[in-house]
Design a protein around this motif. Structure first.
Motif, PDB file in Angstrom:
ATOM      1  N   THR A  63      -3.075  -5.658   7.154  1.00 47.57           N
ATOM      2  CA  THR A  63      -2.799  -4.380   7.810  1.00 47.57           C
ATOM      3  C   THR A  63      -1.299  -4.156   7.987  1.00 47.57           C
ATOM      4  O   THR A  63      -0.818  -3.027   7.835  1.00 47.57           O
ATOM      5  N   ALA A  64      -0.545  -5.200   8.262  1.00 45.41           N
ATOM      6  CA  ALA A  64       0.901  -5.059   8.380  1.00 45.41           C
ATOM      7  C   ALA A  64       1.527  -4.701   7.034  1.00 45.41           C
ATOM      8  O   ALA A  64       2.427  -3.849   6.951  1.00 45.41           O
ATOM      9  N   PHE A  65       1.052  -5.333   5.980  1.00 49.56           N
ATOM     10  CA  PHE A  65       1.573  -5.050   4.643  1.00 49.56           C
ATOM     11  C   PHE A  65       1.221  -3.621   4.229  1.00 49.56           C
ATOM     12  O   PHE A  65       2.042  -2.915   3.638  1.00 49.56           O
ATOM     13  N   ALA A  66       0.004  -3.176   4.548  1.00 48.40           N
ATOM     14  CA  ALA A  66      -0.403  -1.811   4.228  1.00 48.40           C
ATOM     15  C   ALA A  66       0.426  -0.802   5.013  1.00 48.40           C
ATOM     16  O   ALA A  66       0.837   0.238   4.477  1.00 48.40           O
ATOM     17  N   ALA A  67       0.685  -1.082   6.281  1.00 48.84           N
ATOM     18  CA  ALA A  67       1.486  -0.175   7.089  1.00 48.84           C
ATOM     19  C   ALA A  67       2.907  -0.072   6.570  1.00 48.84           C
ATOM     20  O   ALA A  67       3.539   0.996   6.645  1.00 48.84           O
ATOM     21  N   ALA A  68       3.419  -1.170   6.026  1.00 51.08           N
ATOM     22  CA  ALA A  68       4.778  -1.175   5.492  1.00 51.08           C
ATOM     23  C   ALA A  68       4.871  -0.503   4.129  1.00 51.08           C
ATOM     24  O   ALA A  68       5.979  -0.186   3.667  1.00 51.08           O
ATOM     25  N   ASN A  69       3.735  -0.271   3.497  1.00 50.27           N
ATOM     26  CA  ASN A  69       3.702   0.325   2.160  1.00 50.27           C
ATOM     27  C   ASN A  69       2.655   1.435   2.130  1.00 50.27           C
ATOM     28  O   ASN A  69       1.605   1.311   1.482  1.00 50.27           O
ATOM     29  N   ASP A  71       2.234   4.241   0.703  1.00 47.04           N
ATOM     30  CA  ASP A  71       1.793   4.837  -0.559  1.00 47.04           C
ATOM     31  C   ASP A  71       0.687   4.029  -1.219  1.00 47.04           C
ATOM     32  O   ASP A  71      -0.014   4.544  -2.097  1.00 47.04           O
ATOM     33  N   TRP A  72       0.539   2.796  -0.794  1.00 42.18           N
ATOM     34  CA  TRP A  72      -0.449   1.892  -1.381  1.00 42.18           C
ATOM     35  C   TRP A  72      -1.449   1.413  -0.331  1.00 42.18           C
ATOM     36  O   TRP A  72      -2.153   0.429  -0.558  1.00 42.18           O
ATOM     37  N   HIS A  73      -1.530   2.105   0.782  1.00 41.12           N
ATOM     38  CA  HIS A  73      -2.344   1.626   1.901  1.00 41.12           C
ATOM     39  C   HIS A  73      -3.785   1.347   1.483  1.00 41.12           C
ATOM     40  O   HIS A  73      -4.343   0.274   1.788  1.00 41.12           O
ATOM     41  N   ALA A  74      -4.414   2.294   0.805  1.00 38.60           N
ATOM     42  CA  ALA A  74      -5.829   2.124   0.445  1.00 38.60           C
ATOM     43  C   ALA A  74      -6.027   0.936  -0.474  1.00 38.60           C
ATOM     44  O   ALA A  74      -6.971   0.137  -0.303  1.00 38.60           O
ATOM     45  N   GLU A  75      -5.128   0.798  -1.448  1.00 39.40           N
ATOM     46  CA  GLU A  75      -5.282  -0.301  -2.407  1.00 39.40           C
ATOM     47  C   GLU A  75      -5.037  -1.656  -1.744  1.00 39.40           C
ATOM     48  O   GLU A  75      -5.734  -2.642  -2.050  1.00 39.40           O
ATOM     49  N   ILE A  76      -4.065  -1.722  -0.854  1.00 47.45           N
ATOM     50  CA  ILE A  76      -3.801  -2.991  -0.166  1.00 47.45           C
ATOM     51  C   ILE A  76      -4.995  -3.392   0.689  1.00 47.45           C
ATOM     52  O   ILE A  76      -5.396  -4.563   0.711  1.00 47.45           O
ATOM     53  N   MET A  77      -5.584  -2.435   1.375  1.00 51.45           N
ATOM     54  CA  MET A  77      -6.724  -2.779   2.220  1.00 51.45           C
ATOM     55  C   MET A  77      -7.941  -3.201   1.408  1.00 51.45           C
ATOM     56  O   MET A  77      -8.818  -3.900   1.915  1.00 51.45           O
ATOM     57  N   MET A  78      -7.989  -2.804   0.131  1.00 54.87           N
ATOM     58  CA  MET A  78      -9.061  -3.316  -0.736  1.00 54.87           C
ATOM     59  C   MET A  78      -8.981  -4.840  -0.835  1.00 54.87           C
ATOM     60  O   MET A  78     -10.004  -5.514  -0.934  1.00 54.87           O
ATOM     61  N   TRP A  79      -7.754  -5.372  -0.830  1.00 53.39           N
ATOM     62  CA  TRP A  79      -7.573  -6.829  -0.915  1.00 53.39           C
ATOM     63  C   TRP A  79      -8.286  -7.501   0.258  1.00 53.39           C
ATOM     64  O   TRP A  79      -8.914  -8.546   0.093  1.00 53.39           O
ATOM     65  N   HIS A  80      -8.179  -6.873   1.418  1.00 47.89           N
ATOM     66  CA  HIS A  80      -8.839  -7.415   2.601  1.00 47.89           C
ATOM     67  C   HIS A  80     -10.334  -7.102   2.606  1.00 47.89           C
ATOM     68  O   HIS A  80     -11.178  -7.996   2.782  1.00 47.89           O
ATOM     69  N   ASP A  81     -10.681  -5.835   2.412  1.00 46.33           N
ATOM     70  CA  ASP A  81     -12.061  -5.404   2.622  1.00 46.33           C
ATOM     71  C   ASP A  81     -13.003  -5.873   1.524  1.00 46.33           C
ATOM     72  O   ASP A  81     -14.213  -5.976   1.755  1.00 46.33           O
ATOM     73  N   ASN A  82     -12.453  -6.153   0.340  1.00 47.36           N
ATOM     74  CA  ASN A  82     -13.290  -6.535  -0.803  1.00 47.36           C
ATOM     75  C   ASN A  82     -12.940  -7.921  -1.318  1.00 47.36           C
ATOM     76  O   ASN A  82     -13.197  -8.242  -2.467  1.00 47.36           O
TER      77      ASN A  82
END
Length: 210
Positions: A63-69, A71-82
């Motif tokens: 979540t910290a990495f997604a917040a810092a980026n 433009d890529w929030h949805a894709e970064i959270m895929m790493w966590h959620d999937n």
């Protein structure tokens, strides 16, 4: 004449040895290869994952990495959620080799870069992760391969001399780190070749290694 084994314990990496770990393949299927290439060129996702493997909390890191980026929030959270879908499927022949070794009384150890929370996810999906005699998971140890410390921690704890360990890993830097400590090593490029190595070492018969 039968080979007299010189190996007293077999040390398995997990990712790409017992379980496929191909995040790029997952993202290609979800967002397309072009978007995935741009994302991996722009963001250090593997660096984020290294932090998790060192013990960072998985959800907090993502979540910290997604917040810092953003433009890529949805894709970064895929790493966590999937994550469970990225760490799949099991490499069935490798699992059979693990079980065959243990059936022969050969101690089997895990030495793997894995986060605390991600390993918990994997344990729920893959029963064989509970079958090791001892497990050395980087998130719990606070250090990742190929840092020499993680190899030293295993040596100090497992009771087997370095030269009596056979270690398999798919990454050459991890293999070279073990070589420097005097371990016997096998660069994993598929279970068939590893099965041949176990046969050559006298640990399994051809019939046991299928």
């Amino acid at each position: 004449m039968p080979v007299t084994p010189t190996v007293k314990a077999v040390v398995f990496d997990i990712g790409n040895v017992l379980i496929e770990w191909q995040p790029e393949r997952f993202y290609d299927a979800r967002v397309g290869e072009a978007r995935r290439r741009e994302m991996f060129a722009t963001l250090d996702l593997h660096g984020m994952n290294d932090g998790v493997d060192r013990g960072d909390h998985f959800h907090d890191a993502a979540t910290a990495f997604a917040a810092a980026n953003p433009d890529w929030h949805a894709e970064i959270m895929m790493w966590h959620d999937n994550w469970a879908d990225m760490a799949s499927p099991a490499i069935d022949h490798s699992v059979r080799l693990l079980r065959a070794l243990r059936a022969e009384g050969v101690p089997c150890l895990a030495l793997s870069n894995f986060g605390i929370q991600t390993f918990e996810i994997a344990e729920k999906r893959y029963d064989f992760l509970h079958e090791f005699d001892q497990r050395y998971i980087s998130g719990h140890l606070g250090v990742i391969k190929p840092d020499a410390e993680i190899y030293a921690r295993l040596e100090a704890d497992c009771g087997v001399a370095p030269g009596d360990l056979l270690f398999t890993d798919d990454r050459i830097d991890n293999i070279r780190a073990a070589d420097r400590r005097g371990w016997q090593t096998h660069l994993f490029d598929g279970p068939r070749a590893f099965a041949g190595r176990l046969i050559a070492e006298g640990l399994l018969t051809p019939e046991q290694a299928v």
